[in-house]
Design a protein around this motif. Structure first.
Motif, short mmCIF file in Angstrom:
data_model
loop_
_atom_site.label_atom_id
_atom_site.label_comp_id
_atom_site.label_asym_id
_atom_site.label_seq_id
_atom_site.Cartn_x
_atom_site.Cartn_y
_atom_site.Cartn_z
N GLU A 73 -0.63 -15.13 -0.64
CA GLU A 73 -1.43 -14.52 -1.68
C GLU A 73 -2.41 -13.54 -1.05
OE1 GLU A 73 -3.46 -17.88 -3.47
OE2 GLU A 73 -5.25 -17.51 -2.27
N MET A 74 -3.02 -12.72 -1.89
CA MET A 74 -4.07 -11.80 -1.47
C MET A 74 -5.33 -12.17 -2.25
SD MET A 74 -1.55 -8.57 -1.87
CE MET A 74 -0.73 -9.46 -3.21
N TYR A 75 -6.46 -12.10 -1.56
CA TYR A 75 -7.73 -12.46 -2.19
C TYR A 75 -8.70 -11.30 -2.02
CZ TYR A 75 -12.14 -14.86 -3.13
OH TYR A 75 -13.36 -15.20 -3.63
N ASP A 76 -9.15 -10.77 -3.16
CA ASP A 76 -10.11 -9.67 -3.16
C ASP A 76 -11.51 -10.26 -3.20
OD1 ASP A 76 -11.65 -7.42 -3.52
OD2 ASP A 76 -10.31 -6.50 -4.98
N GLU A 77 -12.22 -10.21 -2.08
CA GLU A 77 -13.55 -10.82 -2.00
C GLU A 77 -14.57 -10.09 -2.86
OE1 GLU A 77 -14.48 -10.92 2.13
OE2 GLU A 77 -13.11 -12.57 2.57
N GLY A 117 -13.32 -11.49 -6.43
CA GLY A 117 -12.94 -12.89 -6.54
C GLY A 117 -11.56 -13.10 -7.14
N VAL A 118 -10.76 -12.05 -7.19
CA VAL A 118 -9.43 -12.12 -7.81
C VAL A 118 -8.39 -12.50 -6.77
CG1 VAL A 118 -7.62 -10.78 -8.94
CG2 VAL A 118 -10.01 -10.45 -9.59
N ARG A 119 -7.55 -13.46 -7.11
CA ARG A 119 -6.41 -13.84 -6.28
C ARG A 119 -5.16 -13.18 -6.84
NH1 ARG A 119 -5.54 -19.10 -7.44
NH2 ARG A 119 -4.15 -19.43 -5.67
N ILE A 120 -4.38 -12.59 -5.95
CA ILE A 120 -3.17 -11.88 -6.35
C ILE A 120 -1.99 -12.60 -5.72
CG2 ILE A 120 -1.95 -9.67 -6.32
CD1 ILE A 120 -4.75 -8.38 -5.79
N LEU A 121 -1.12 -13.13 -6.56
CA LEU A 121 0.05 -13.86 -6.08
C LEU A 121 1.30 -13.04 -6.40
CD1 LEU A 121 -2.21 -16.05 -7.03
CD2 LEU A 121 -0.35 -17.68 -6.63
N PRO A 122 2.04 -12.59 -5.40
CA PRO A 122 3.26 -11.83 -5.66
C PRO A 122 4.24 -12.65 -6.48
CG PRO A 122 2.65 -11.71 -3.34
CD PRO A 122 1.78 -12.76 -3.95
N LEU A 138 5.11 -4.10 -4.76
CA LEU A 138 4.06 -4.78 -4.01
C LEU A 138 2.84 -3.88 -3.85
CD1 LEU A 138 3.45 -7.46 -2.60
CD2 LEU A 138 4.43 -6.49 -0.50
N ARG A 139 3.05 -2.61 -3.59
CA ARG A 139 1.94 -1.67 -3.45
C ARG A 139 1.11 -1.60 -4.74
NH1 ARG A 139 5.37 3.10 -0.47
NH2 ARG A 139 4.68 2.72 1.69
N ARG A 140 1.79 -1.66 -5.86
CA ARG A 140 1.07 -1.56 -7.14
C ARG A 140 0.19 -2.79 -7.38
NH1 ARG A 140 6.04 0.79 -8.92
NH2 ARG A 140 6.74 -1.22 -9.77
N GLN A 141 0.57 -3.91 -6.81
CA GLN A 141 -0.23 -5.13 -7.02
C GLN A 141 -1.48 -5.16 -6.16
OE1 GLN A 141 1.97 -8.97 -7.40
NE2 GLN A 141 3.76 -7.74 -6.86
N LEU A 142 -1.48 -4.40 -5.07
CA LEU A 142 -2.63 -4.43 -4.16
C LEU A 142 -3.75 -3.55 -4.69
CD1 LEU A 142 -0.71 -4.13 -0.78
CD2 LEU A 142 -2.06 -6.09 -1.50
N PRO A 143 -5.00 -4.02 -4.62
CA PRO A 143 -6.13 -3.20 -5.06
C PRO A 143 -6.37 -2.05 -4.09
CG PRO A 143 -6.94 -5.20 -4.06
CD PRO A 143 -5.46 -5.34 -4.11
N GLY A 182 -8.31 6.07 0.17
CA GLY A 182 -7.03 6.27 -0.48
C GLY A 182 -5.85 5.83 0.35
N GLN A 183 -6.08 5.38 1.58
CA GLN A 183 -4.99 4.97 2.45
C GLN A 183 -4.28 3.75 1.87
OE1 GLN A 183 -4.00 6.48 5.11
NE2 GLN A 183 -2.59 5.02 6.05
#
Length: 345
Positions: free
Chosen positions: A10-14, A17-22, A71-76, A92-93
């Motif tokens: 998973e990815m966690y945006d500190e 506080g959002v968790r992103i699960l593919p 997957l790129r679209r799910q990442l903040p 923007g990278q």
């Protein structure tokens, strides 16, 4: 941003506080493989093999490209971060960049839970010889990062399988170090239940049996400690056809003869009482930070650090007294040279 692989990927945006699960096993396997090899180029053929193995679709390269785009679209959006991983694009990278013929995940200022685990375990290993209690606390923090088996639900190919196996071995090594530290710190009563579970979960790992036997013996449970040896022996003979190793046999023999080396470590001697100084010579307060005590330090560390600070203050006071005597002699010399005494204020 933290990429987590000590459990389900998973990815966690500190920031939010959002968790992103593919979604889907292939999305998880793709992210898991890129995180495992973060900062390194991963070729398209290798990623195709990771996701589909020996049965790739006819248009595997296009299918992989679609998974990467999803997957790129799910990442903040990533925050700007100076450094070699940031690239020229700043905020923007992309997290996942195309490096023909493949892809690379650039962490930049982000982190992974696996890296945080490794750093805490390394700090604990350094602390273990001198402050085993502190080492045990650091290892508890490290092991708390695990949310389940490494890369759970993502192991489709060799990249994730190898990374999961390596991380699991590191987790077991950290557990062994944890219980060694607890035994050295005299915390044997706290760990018998945990070690009972581990000998059941990992019946071929003799180190856990050894630590459990020592912990039980120190708790006054000699008969149970010997039963642990008997259980380990039966399991090893049945599963592997081998007798317990020399370390486990030596532990059993030491318990039978009540070897004094098995006794709990003696408490550390208290620091000698400090010399009482005149109230005027002491500071009003000694801040712990000035004594080199870190947050979360144990009582022994605090005592040692304060003893060091008291010694430093003694030396400072003696230096001030010497300076006072030197100034007084200079004052007397000047008075004598003037030919007349000066009254003190």
């Amino acid at each position: 941003m933290q990429f987590r692989i000590l459990g389900p990927v998973e990815m966690y945006d500190e920031r939010t506080g959002v968790r992103i699960l593919p979604a889907g096993a292939k999305q998880r396997a793709l992210l898991g493989a890129l995180v495992a090899l973060a900062g390194h180029h991963v070729s398209v053929p290798r990623l195709i093999d990771e996701l589909w193995g020996e049965h790739p679709p006819a248009n595997a390269a296009n299918a992989l490209q679609a998974h990467v785009a999803r997957l790129r679209r799910q990442l903040p959006a990533r925050a700007p971060h100076p450094g070699p991983d940031a690239g020229a694009g700043g905020a923007g990278q992309e997290w996942i960049t195309t490096c023909p013929p493949g892809y690379v995940l650039r962490l930049g200022g982000a982190d992974t839970d696996a890296r945080a685990f490794a750093e805490l375990a390394a700090r604990a290993q350094q602390a273990a010889p001198h402050t085993p209690g502190r080492a045990a606390d650091l290892l508890r923090q490290a092991l708390a990062l695990w949310r389940g088996p490494a890369l759970e639900g993502s192991v489709l190919g060799d990249i994730c399988a190898a990374e999961a196996a390596q991380l699991e071995e590191h987790r077991l090594a950290a557990l062994e170090l944890l219980y060694d530290a607890c035994l050295r710190a005299g915390r044997h009563g706290e760990i018998t239940g945990e070690l009972e579970e581990l000998t059941t979960e990992h019946p071929m790992r003799e180190r856990f049996y050894d630590q459990l036997m020592l912990a039980l013996y120190r708790c006054g449970r000699q008969a149970e400690a010997l039963c642990v040896y008997d259980r380990a022996r039966k399991r090893l003979v049945h599963e592997l056809g081998v007798e317990p190793g020399p370390v486990l046999r030596a532990r059993m023999e030491a318990i039978l003869r009540h070897d004094t080396a098995l006794s709990p470590p003696a408490p550390r001697p208290a620091a000698p009482p400090a010399t009482v100084l005149p109230a005027a010579a002491l500071p009003t307060a000694v801040p712990l930070a000035g004594a080199g005590v870190q947050a979360g330090a144990g009582a022994g560390e605090v005592v040692l650090a304060l003893g060091t600070e008291i010694d430093r203050l003694h030396r400072r006071i003696e230096a001030l007294r010497l300076q006072q005597r030197q100034l007084l002699r200079r004052f007397e010399a000047l008075t004598a040279g003037a030919g007349a005494p000066l009254s003190a204020p």
